[in-house]
Motif scaffolding. Structure first.
Motif, PDB file in Angstrom:
ATOM      1  N   VAL A 155      10.905  50.748  41.303  1.00  0.00           N
ATOM      2  CA  VAL A 155      11.608  52.031  41.286  1.00  0.00           C
ATOM      3  C   VAL A 155      12.916  51.897  42.048  1.00  0.00           C
ATOM      4  O   VAL A 155      13.003  51.144  43.015  1.00  0.00           O
ATOM      5  CB  VAL A 155      10.730  53.149  41.895  1.00  0.00           C
ATOM      6  CG1 VAL A 155      10.364  52.830  43.317  1.00  0.00           C
ATOM      7  CG2 VAL A 155      11.417  54.500  41.818  1.00  0.00           C
ATOM      8  N   ALA A 173      12.212  52.466  37.011  1.00  0.00           N
ATOM      9  CA  ALA A 173      12.128  53.914  37.140  1.00  0.00           C
ATOM     10  C   ALA A 173      13.262  54.422  38.016  1.00  0.00           C
ATOM     11  O   ALA A 173      13.622  53.804  39.021  1.00  0.00           O
ATOM     12  CB  ALA A 173      10.781  54.311  37.741  1.00  0.00           C
ATOM     13  N   ASP A 193      13.132  60.189  36.605  1.00  0.00           N
ATOM     14  CA  ASP A 193      11.690  60.005  36.422  1.00  0.00           C
ATOM     15  C   ASP A 193      10.889  60.729  37.489  1.00  0.00           C
ATOM     16  O   ASP A 193       9.723  61.064  37.266  1.00  0.00           O
ATOM     17  CB  ASP A 193      11.365  58.508  36.440  1.00  0.00           C
ATOM     18  CG  ASP A 193      12.013  57.787  35.266  1.00  0.00           C
ATOM     19  OD1 ASP A 193      11.736  58.158  34.107  1.00  0.00           O
ATOM     20  OD2 ASP A 193      12.816  56.866  35.506  1.00  0.00           O
TER      21      ASP A 193
END
Length: 213
Positions: A155, A173, A193
């Protein structure tokens, strides 16, 4: 999550006032009198400073005094509340961390070292250390290469549209951090996200807890 990549300014540290003052000084030295267009500059935060100057049609010569003042005022930069605890708990759970910033690499590492956070990161990458800075994916891809992490389990945390674009281009993400002075409306319009309003919320996502060490 296999790994987390962070933007620096506005996510880990509150450097907005320092950037404003450095920009004001650089504008006065290079351009001259008049009100510095900081509101426009702010809309491009997350990008490499020379790229912002090109977009705004301002002299590239502003970079030298901007960097000089940023170093001089670095002692005024503060870490956001909850960030050190969040970083240490992620590391305690074996999650490697990286920084991918619009700053130059040397300036970013100097600041993080001054704040006592540098050792928490596997790698800190600046925009001068990739061919194409944000919003291109290069800086996130470089972080992935160093971390050895799977993009689908990585992420990126950012406070600017350019951060989200860079993350998505790299296949990771894209999480929006809203605890700083970000333009929340612009970030939310990009459909991140996840939306984080406090650093502890990242712990809930990554390790299923908001407890801090």
């Amino acid at each position: 999550m296999d790994a987390v990549v962070f933007d620096l300014d506005g996510v880990l540290v509150n450097s907005f006032a320092v950037m404003r003052e450095a920009f004001r000084t650089a504008y006065a030295e290079v351009v001259g009198n008049g009100e510095p267009p900081f509101d426009e500059y702010e809309r491009h935060l997350g990008r490499y400073f020379p790229d912002i100057m090109r977009i705004m049609g301002l002299p590239l010569e502003m970079e030298a005094p901007f960097v000089r003042e940023s170093y001089r005022l670095a002692h005024l930069v503060a870490v956001f509340d909850g960030v050190p605890e969040m970083l240490r708990e992620l590391r305690a759970h074996g999650i490697p961390l990286a920084v991918a910033t619009g700053k130059s690499g040397p300036r970013a590492r100097s600041l993080l070292e001054q704040l006592g956070l540098l050792d928490l990161f596997t790698v800190v990458i600046g925009s001068d250390e990739v061919v194409r800075p944000k919003p291109a994916p290069d800086i996130v891809l470089k972080a992935l290469g160093v971390l050895g992490s799977d993009p689908s389990r990585t992420v990126m945390i950012g406070d600017a549209v350019t951060d989200l674009a860079s993350a998505r281009g790299a296949g990771v993400a894209a999480f929006a951090a809203l605890w700083g002075e970000s333009d929340d409306e612009s970030l939310l319009a990009e459909n991140p996200d996840a939306v984080l309003r406090d650093p502890s919320e990242l712990l809930e996502v990554c390790i299923g807890t908001s407890r801090t060490l």
